[in-house]
Design an enzyme around this catalytic site. Structure first.
Site, short mmCIF file in Angstrom:
data_model
loop_
_atom_site.label_atom_id
_atom_site.label_comp_id
_atom_site.label_asym_id
_atom_site.label_seq_id
_atom_site.Cartn_x
_atom_site.Cartn_y
_atom_site.Cartn_z
N LEU A 1 3.60 5.95 -2.71
CA LEU A 1 4.86 6.62 -3.02
C LEU A 1 5.07 6.80 -4.52
O LEU A 1 5.80 7.70 -4.94
CB LEU A 1 6.03 5.84 -2.40
N VAL B 1 0.84 -1.20 0.00
CA VAL B 1 0.00 0.00 0.00
C VAL B 1 0.88 1.25 0.00
O VAL B 1 0.65 2.19 -0.79
CB VAL B 1 -0.97 0.00 1.20
N CYS B 2 1.89 1.28 0.84
CA CYS B 2 2.76 2.45 0.91
C CYS B 2 3.53 2.65 -0.39
O CYS B 2 3.69 3.77 -0.86
CB CYS B 2 3.71 2.35 2.10
N MET B 3 3.99 1.57 -0.98
CA MET B 3 4.71 1.68 -2.26
C MET B 3 3.78 2.26 -3.32
O MET B 3 4.21 3.08 -4.14
CB MET B 3 5.25 0.32 -2.70
#
Length: 149
Positions: A47, A42-44
């Protein structure tokens, strides 16, 4: 509570609040985007959109800082892999001190909640975006600024 000791993805020390740092002048407003874990799917995905958003924020004279509980070498690897050029700050040790300072540290997971804070030059919170566990829409950061006018 220990004072946050932030380092960017290159290992350079940053003052707290991280409004101004090595090669990054202060702005009247800066988004602090707390990332729960740099190498999570999710964070990737979030980003992936930082570069485009950073360019739009720069046009508005608004700063952008990413903050994650990962170590600086991990953040450098992620930055290089995704081509992230904005400051990616490690809130690794004392663990989560910046997130704790702003009251967004999740004691259960040991990570910050998926929150973005718009702060002024002194680090005071002007606005915030609380996102779902499934990820945030980076366009919301621009919408908040447009709604201020």
């Amino acid at each position: 509570m220990l004072a946050p000791a932030l380092r960017d993805q290159y290992g350079q020390e940053w003052p707290f609040p991280p409004i101004e740092g090595p090669g990054n002048p202060a702005h009247d407003k800066t988004w602090l985007i707390f990332i729960p874990g740099a190498y999570t799917p999710v964070c990737m995905s979030e980003l992936d959109h930082v570069g485009e958003m950073s360019a739009k924020l720069a046009e508005l004279r608004v700063g952008l800082r990413l903050i994650a509980p990962d170590s600086a070498p991990v953040l450098r690897l992620v930055s290089e892999q995704l081509g992230i050029e904005v400051p990616f700050l490690s809130d690794f040790w004392p663990h989560g001190a910046a997130a704790q300072h702003y009251g967004i540290f999740d004691e259960t997971t040991g990570r910050p909640r998926r929150v973005s804070l718009l702060v002024d030059r002194s680090g005071d919170v002007l606005d915030s975006i609380n996102s779902t566990p499934g990820g945030r829409d980076m366009g919301e950061h621009l919408a908040v600024l447009q709604n201020e006018k």
